[in-house]
Scaffold this active site. Structure first.
Site, PDB file in Angstrom:
ATOM      1  N   CYS A 159      10.098  52.223   6.587  1.00  0.00           N
ATOM      2  CA  CYS A 159      10.936  51.365   5.695  1.00  0.00           C
ATOM      3  C   CYS A 159      10.193  51.081   4.337  1.00  0.00           C
ATOM      4  CB  CYS A 159      11.271  50.113   6.212  1.00  0.00           C
ATOM      5  SG  CYS A 159      12.327  48.744   5.182  1.00  0.00           S
TER       6      CYS A 159
ATOM      7  N   TYR B 187      -6.831   1.905   6.602  1.00  0.00           N
ATOM      8  CA  TYR B 187      -5.905   0.734   5.898  1.00  0.00           C
ATOM      9  C   TYR B 187      -5.788  -0.450   7.108  1.00  0.00           C
ATOM     10  CZ  TYR B 187      -2.667   3.568   8.904  1.00  0.00           C
ATOM     11  OH  TYR B 187      -2.178   4.561   9.819  1.00  0.00           O
TER      12      TYR B 187
ATOM     13  N   LYS C  23      10.599   2.846   2.657  1.00  0.00           N
ATOM     14  CA  LYS C  23      10.733   4.589   2.248  1.00  0.00           C
ATOM     15  C   LYS C  23      11.415   4.735   1.141  1.00  0.00           C
ATOM     16  CE  LYS C  23       9.389   7.030   4.942  1.00  0.00           C
ATOM     17  NZ  LYS C  23       9.811   7.540   6.383  1.00  0.00           N
TER      18      LYS C  23
ATOM     19  N   CYS D  85      13.102  44.899  11.386  1.00  0.00           N
ATOM     20  CA  CYS D  85      13.333  46.232  11.029  1.00  0.00           C
ATOM     21  C   CYS D  85      12.077  46.964  11.795  1.00  0.00           C
ATOM     22  CB  CYS D  85      13.343  46.740   9.696  1.00  0.00           C
ATOM     23  SG  CYS D  85      13.210  48.355   9.223  1.00  0.00           S
TER      24      CYS D  85
ATOM     25  N   GLU E 250       0.960  -1.207   0.073  1.00  0.00           N
ATOM     26  CA  GLU E 250      -0.060   0.141   0.094  1.00  0.00           C
ATOM     27  C   GLU E 250       0.859   1.334  -0.004  1.00  0.00           C
ATOM     28  OE1 GLU E 250      -2.683  -0.401   3.465  1.00  0.00           O
ATOM     29  OE2 GLU E 250      -2.328  -2.386   3.514  1.00  0.00           O
TER      30      GLU E 250
ATOM     31  N   CYS F  82      16.369  49.897   4.472  1.00  0.00           N
ATOM     32  CA  CYS F  82      16.286  51.275   4.627  1.00  0.00           C
ATOM     33  C   CYS F  82      17.545  51.791   5.347  1.00  0.00           C
ATOM     34  CB  CYS F  82      15.084  51.646   5.653  1.00  0.00           C
ATOM     35  SG  CYS F  82      15.066  50.883   7.120  1.00  0.00           S
TER      36      CYS F  82
ATOM     37  N   LYS G  77       2.330   4.662   1.360  1.00  0.00           N
ATOM     38  CA  LYS G  77       2.385   5.132   2.631  1.00  0.00           C
ATOM     39  C   LYS G  77       1.890   6.817   2.442  1.00  0.00           C
ATOM     40  CE  LYS G  77       5.625   5.641   6.628  1.00  0.00           C
ATOM     41  NZ  LYS G  77       5.306   7.088   6.594  1.00  0.00           N
TER      42      LYS G  77
ATOM     43  N   ASP H  62       1.562  10.360   3.455  1.00  0.00           N
ATOM     44  CA  ASP H  62       2.222  11.381   4.460  1.00  0.00           C
ATOM     45  C   ASP H  62       1.111  12.239   5.127  1.00  0.00           C
ATOM     46  OD1 ASP H  62       4.365  12.108   5.658  1.00  0.00           O
ATOM     47  OD2 ASP H  62       5.010  13.529   3.748  1.00  0.00           O
TER      48      ASP H  62
ATOM     49  N   CYS I 104      18.644  47.290   8.631  1.00  0.00           N
ATOM     50  CA  CYS I 104      18.113  46.929   7.646  1.00  0.00           C
ATOM     51  C   CYS I 104      18.759  47.099   6.233  1.00  0.00           C
ATOM     52  CB  CYS I 104      16.593  47.681   7.535  1.00  0.00           C
ATOM     53  SG  CYS I 104      15.508  47.294   6.107  1.00  0.00           S
TER      54      CYS I 104
END
Length: 680
Positions: free
Chosen positions: A438, A230, A321, A433, A116, A418, A118, A120, A415
């Site tokens: 800015c 399942y 896997k 910032c 089957e 700016c 798998k 996620d 920043c």
């Protein structure tokens, strides 16, 4: 009132019809009735249950979503431990697994395997008593999980009542499966979160897990989780008349009403398992959901029983896997982006590389802590992966390939846009910032202001926002309301007609309600729902600006973090000046108007509660709401027994059905205006 036998029988019949329709639609993918027919039957059942509450049953389709959020989740012990699976990462490890289990049982020449995909997502344990879903729980540590039944009930592919034809003797059933978010649903969810300024989910698995732990089942329902079953546990499973193998159990699960992944296969040897595994190594990229491997189970329940379990895993199953799709590439630069909240996000700019069918050239590095953990530098060779991840990430640095002249990367102290100093508050991983002027923050704040859920100003896209800021025409969102046609016509690809439409769209945004304005201000942690809660409590900007932090926190649904952010935002002088400017432009910073088509002294609707549904012929929803409120009425979003009138427009939704079931008076727009004394 007591229902008659005819009404009792009709309710049973409706539940059965709706259950069959849901099974055909969500499990078999073969609808047996049109949506309009389903809706009509659903409304009829709703009306019966509203009139006779004693007809409501736990398996009724009307009971999928709870009305009240849960306050917490209760820990529960699994009746049967919910074990995880041992992992194999290649075919050699799969062969080693087979050799191990064969040593545990008497010699056998052959053994069937069920393979089957798998999925996620997040594992769930479902308990049915006499065919009715009574509990849904998370995996937890395998022994103890959390009771999330209210959320599980929202998943349409999980039956509330099992199809028990011929299986009425099965009093208790345990079903295991995987809750997941289809890729399209996940992408739409992240798009909505991005527009709302909320943190994105990294992948569908995290999104599914986070969704299942929401205290409000209405949010879970909106996110449209799906489910594949399942595993089946039934007392007396050794009875061949029920199921003797995993293959028969999968068939029985589908017969009972569950959605089972159709890609499972019965294999006569490990060689066939290997073929299945190799086939899906590439084909999985074309699936509408994420999968990170193949689950291999011995088909025979007799063999499974003989093999049993280790302390952690079943000996008769293994997860084969797929290796995470990884690729080496070179970091050519580390850039730092500035978002609308001022957050500085480092970004690795890399030599383009192919991953999971797409070209990847950038990967977020999140923050300075992640950079320090990786010790990533410009010039480094890194391993990037996508695998089950939607967002590419740097996994590790190949330091043995590091050039000798590289230097550790340090987040900027100022920043990058700016030039003002940045700060990192205690307890936060993000550097920010804090200069409200800015350009990066300004561009982000304007894009947020004009977005659909905020002021919804059509025609103002990212490119136009950048032009307006770069040319110095807009220094704050309030400047949008002083733009002239002449100024706009000087911009690229902006003719007179386009400029006139844009000026008109900006002017129309002044009619947006106070809740949208508050959301548009972009206060940290304040989404559109929170903005509505705040403006329901504080009907004017002055009330909210002067509210105590403790009072704000006392609003149901508003936590300490939101309350603090709102309170501090209004303590900043520049923000107070912005509010004053916005108010001067004519924007609505309150829930009611002084001037209205109906005199505020004429309280014809005092004490009456209204709900509006559908599209009205001439009024938009906010205009209708203001007319009602000015006349003393109250407008809510949901229909209940306290609702006096439902104002109905075109394409009315579920609110109409509920109002009909409760016997609530319906009004057209014309009838509403007639009550208000407003002539055409």
């Amino acid at each position: 009132m007591i229902p008659t036998q005819t009404e009792i029988k009709r309710a049973q019949e409706l539940r059965q019809l709706l259950q069959q329709a849901s099974y055909a639609y969500y499990v078999l993918d073969a609808p047996i009735m049109e949506d309009a027919v389903y809706d009509q039957l659903y409304r009829e059942l709703q009306q019966l249950e509203a009139e006779y509450p004693e007809l409501v049953t736990a398996d009724s389709p009307t009971q999928r979503v709870g009305e009240k959020p849960a306050t917490h989740f209760t820990s529960v012990r699994h009746n049967i431990p919910l074990y995880s699976l041992e992992n194999a990462f290649n075919l050699e490890e799969l062969q080693a697994w087979e050799q191990r289990w064969r040593r545990q049982v008497p010699p056998t020449d052959s053994a069937e395997y069920v393979t089957e995909l798998k999925i996620d997502g997040s594992a769930l344990a479902l308990t049915y008593q006499n065919g009715i879903l009574v509990r849904g729980a998370t995996r937890g540590d395998g022994e103890m999980g959390e009771d999330i039944t209210q959320n599980v009930r929202t998943i349409r592919s999980i039956p509330l009542r099992l199809n028990f034809d011929g299986l009425e003797n099965l009093e208790k059933i345990e079903v295991r499966g995987e809750a997941f978010l289809p890729l399209e649903v996940f992408q739409n969810l992240n798009e909505r979160r991005q527009k709302a300024g909320e943190q994105l989910f990294a992948n569908p698995r995290n999104a599914a897990a986070g969704t299942l732990r929401q205290l409000d089942s209405r949010i879970v329902a909106q996110r449209r989780l799906d489910f594949f079953a399942y595993t089946l546990h039934i007392p007396g499973m050794d009875d061949a008349s029920i199921a003797n193998t995993q293959w028969e159990a999968l068939e029985l699960l589908q017969k009972l009403g569950f959605r089972v992944n159709c890609e499972h296969r019965l294999c006569q040897s490990l060689a066939e398992v290997a073929e299945y595994y190799k086939y899906w190594d590439t084909e999985r990229l074309n699936l509408p959901y994420m999968t990170d491997g193949v689950v291999v189970k011995l088909n025979s329940y007799k063999l499974q029983e003989q093999l049993g379990f280790t302390q952690k895993f079943p000996r008769w199953a293994v997860a084969l896997k797929y290796p995470a799709e990884e690729a080496p590439t070179r970091v050519e630069n580390i850039a730092v982006n500035v978002g609308r909240t001022g957050a500085l996000t480092p970004l690795a700019e890399m030599r383009p590389v192919e991953l999971a069918g797409t070209t990847v050239s950038r990967a977020t590095l999140h923050n300075s802590d992640r950079i320090a953990q990786l010790d990533i530098r410009i010039g480094d060779t890194v391993i990037v992966r996508k695998a089950g991840e939607i967002i590419p990430e740097v996994v590790r640095v190949l330091k043995e390939l590091r050039p000798s002249d590289t230097q550790p990367f340090v987040m900027p102290s100022h920043c990058p846009v700016c030039g003002q100093p940045v700060v990192r508050e205690t307890g936060e991983a993000v550097t920010r910032c804090v200069n409200a002027s800015c350009a990066a923050i300004l561009k982000g704040s304007i894009e947020h202001w004009v977005s659909r859920d905020a002021l919804d100003i059509k025609g103002v896209g990212e490119k136009l926002v950048h032009q307006l800021v770069d040319k110095g025409l807009v220094h704050a969102v309030a400047d949008l309301y002083t733009l002239t046609k002449e100024q706009l016509c000087e911009l690229e690809r902006m003719g007179q007609k386009s400029a006139e439409k844009l000026i008109q769209a900006i002017a129309q945004s002044k009619n947006q309600p106070w809740s949208r304005v508050l959301y548009g201000l972009g206060i940290r942690h304040v989404g559109s729902v929170n903005a509505q809660l705040l403006t329901d409590k504080y009907r004017t900007v002055e009330q909210l600006a002067t509210a105590k932090q403790s009072d704000i926190e006392g609003i149901y649904g508003i936590g300490a973090e939101i309350a603090q952010a709102v309170y501090q935002w209004f303590r900043i002088d520049a923000n107070q000046k912005l509010i004053a400017r916005l108010k001067a432009t004519g924007l609505k910073l309150e829930n009611t108007q002084v001037q209205s088509a109906v005199s505020s002294s004429n309280q014809k609707l005092a004490g009456k509660t209204f709900v509006i549904t559908g599209t009205l012929p001439t009024l938009n929803r906010e205009q209708a709401k203001e007319l009602i409120q000015t006349a003393g009425g109250k407008v809510t979003d949901s229909v209940s027994k306290k609702t006096d009138y439902l104002v109905v427009g075109k394409d009315a939704g579920s609110k109409l059905a509920k109002a009909e079931s409760l016997g609530i008076t319906q009004l057209t727009e014309a009838q509403l205006l007639e009550i208000l004394g407003k002539t055409e």
